[in-house]
Write an enzyme that holds these catalytic residues in place. Structure first.
Site, PDB file in Angstrom:
ATOM      1  N   ASN A 216       0.673  -1.190   0.032  1.00 22.85           N
ATOM      2  CA  ASN A 216       0.165   0.041  -0.009  1.00 22.85           C
ATOM      3  C   ASN A 216       0.816   1.322   0.080  1.00 22.85           C
ATOM      4  O   ASN A 216       0.602   2.376  -0.806  1.00 22.85           O
ATOM      5  CB  ASN A 216      -0.857   0.212   1.336  1.00 22.85           C
ATOM      6  N   HIS A 344      -9.890  -7.159   1.964  1.00 21.54           N
ATOM      7  CA  HIS A 344      -9.436  -6.235   1.025  1.00 21.54           C
ATOM      8  C   HIS A 344     -10.070  -5.254   0.032  1.00 21.54           C
ATOM      9  O   HIS A 344     -11.304  -5.529   0.208  1.00 21.54           O
ATOM     10  CB  HIS A 344      -8.505  -7.098   0.018  1.00 21.54           C
TER      11      HIS A 344
HETATM   12  O1  F6P Z   1      -4.310  -1.353  -3.850  1.00 20.67           O
HETATM   13  C1  F6P Z   1      -4.849  -2.172  -3.014  1.00 20.67           C
HETATM   14  C2  F6P Z   1      -5.897  -3.122  -3.556  1.00 20.67           C
HETATM   15  O2  F6P Z   1      -6.352  -4.052  -2.609  1.00 20.67           O
HETATM   16  C3  F6P Z   1      -4.944  -4.183  -4.908  1.00 20.67           C
HETATM   17  O3  F6P Z   1      -4.344  -5.299  -4.377  1.00 20.67           O
HETATM   18  C4  F6P Z   1      -6.281  -4.575  -5.531  1.00 20.67           C
HETATM   19  O4  F6P Z   1      -5.909  -4.862  -6.989  1.00 20.67           O
HETATM   20  C5  F6P Z   1      -6.853  -2.980  -5.724  1.00 20.67           C
HETATM   21  O5  F6P Z   1      -6.877  -2.464  -4.229  1.00 20.67           O
HETATM   22  C6  F6P Z   1      -8.458  -3.300  -6.091  1.00 20.67           C
HETATM   23  O6  F6P Z   1      -8.974  -2.027  -6.330  1.00 20.67           O
HETATM   24  P1  F6P Z   1      -9.385  -1.568  -7.694  1.00 20.67           P
HETATM   25  O7  F6P Z   1     -10.358  -2.513  -8.066  1.00 20.67           O
HETATM   26  O8  F6P Z   1      -9.975  -0.179  -7.489  1.00 20.67           O
HETATM   27  O9  F6P Z   1      -7.967  -1.406  -8.633  1.00 20.67           O
END
Ligand code: F6P
Length: 390
Positions: A216, A344
């Protein structure tokens, strides 16, 4: 829906609506009570609902048919699953519904809620009915008495769904027993399975992303990075947050270390689900969004165009995530203790979208920040939300 008032029809109907629309079907819920309130006024004495009240019977039939007309109009415009929320307590009414469905080629499943336990019924009235517009300005005791009198009027004409009326599911005593007959086809069968799990409960659900991870910090997606110092602090705060509210939370995480480490301060009873792992970004795992844009501009643009359906090469789309989260949803409906889910960004968006009845394609755009607990408390109509930034 079929059943006397205060048997949980609307609670069940709204759950079904959220579940079926989350699965991707165009779904509409119509409530005949709302038509009556809008057209005849909310405040009606119990005698208004008497089956032999010649002055009001035709009017009530008219509201029921108006709601049904709207449902069929909507089917004609492409709607897929309609939920007709009314008592439908008399066979004659159900016969009309069956005939109309047969003429339109719409399969029908009666979902009947049955309860003879006065404790459950009284609790349901106190919890869900006294706040209706029907009782504005009345004392709680008067409203309670009136609602019971209303039920007694319906009970005079109520005939449970019979074996000769086609497909049905009967939910007895808020899920204690489920009886089904002649249920066919994939959607109906899946629905019955779902109906077997739902229980009225007032326990909260807490949704949280994991604490901040090393990835992150540098904007990399996916992977299995450990928590940062801030992330570990959040894990401690989250444990205190939950402990301050309950001694017996059920805790679910993904199998990834940033999620399990976030739940670790809560102790041993943590269940790790593969289904809760973050969206699989396939060949893009470990990249930043800028790197994806530079290396795979077409994919980047395709995702921006349709984030819900876009599937990462050798990875997943949000639509795929919905499919794999279904067992989690079913367990969540069945569980009666408070539940904390540490997941997540994408999976929490999807779970939140289900619980809050958001259309599927809005899910990828929902705001679920780090270090924030989303608390959802059940009501008859859905969930009440509160957020805590820790
Ligand atoms: O950035 C953190 C996270 O959990 C990634 O591992 C994941 O691919 C993403 O967020 C999902 O969010 P978005 O669909 O907006 O890319």
């Amino acid at each position: 829906m079929v059943g006397l008032p205060a048997r949980g029809k609307t609670f069940v109907a709204r759950k079904v609506q959220r579940y079926v629309s989350w699965l991707g079907y165009q779904t509409l819920w119509v409530n005949v009570g709302d038509y009556r309130r809008a057209r005849a006024g909310a405040k009606q004495p119990a005698g208004y609902f008497a089956p032999d009240n010649a002055a009001t019977r035709g009017e009530r039939e008219g509201f029921a048919m108006a709601a049904l007309d709207d449902l069929f109009g909507w089917f004609q415009a492409g709607g897929e699953v309609g939920i007709y929320d009314a008592t439908n307590a008399e066979r004659a009414r159900r016969n009309i519904i069956r005939q109309r469905c047969a003429a339109a080629g719409v399969p029908i499943l009666f979902v009947e809620t049955i309860c003879d336990d006065p404790m459950i019924i009284d609790a349901n009235i106190r919890r869900n009915k006294l706040g209706l517009p029907d009782y504005v300005g009345m004392t709680a005791d008067d409203a309670f008495r009136d609602f019971r009198a209303r039920i007694a009027q319906y009970a005079r004409a109520y005939v449970p769904v019979g074996d000769d009326e086609g497909s049905y599911v009967k939910l007895v005593d808020a899920g204690r027993q489920v009886i089904s007959s002649r249920v066919e086809g994939y959607v109906s069968s899946r629905l019955v399975f779902f109906l077997m799990q739902i229980r009225p409960t007032d326990r909260p659900i807490w949704l949280s992303r994991h604490g901040e991870s090393e990835f992150n910090l540098v904007g990399r997606i996916g992977g299995d990075a450990p928590l940062t110092t801030h992330g570990k602090e959040y894990a401690e705060l989250l444990a205190s947050f939950v402990r301050a509210r309950t001694a017996h939370a059920v805790v679910w995480t993904s199998t990834l270390q940033r999620a399990t480490a976030t739940a670790a301060p809560l102790g041993h009873d943590v269940q790790a689900w593969r289904a809760l792992d973050e969206i699989d970004a396939g060949v893009c795992e470990g990249l930043t969004y800028d790197e994806i844009k530079a290396q795979m501009p077409e994919d980047f643009a395709a995702r921006a165009r349709d984030k819900f359906r876009y599937r990462y090469p050798r990875g997943e789309s949000y639509a795929d995530v919905i499919q794999r989260l279904e067992p989690v949803i079913v367990e969540l409906e069945r569980e009666r203790s408070p539940v904390l889910i540490v997941g997540h960004q994408a999976v929490i968006r999807v779970l939140y979208g289900y619980l809050m009845g958001k259309p599927q394609d809005e899910c990828p755009h929902l705001q679920i920040p780090l270090h924030t607990v989303v608390q959802l408390t059940p009501t008859e109509y859905g969930y009440q939300e509160e957020r805590f930034a820790l």
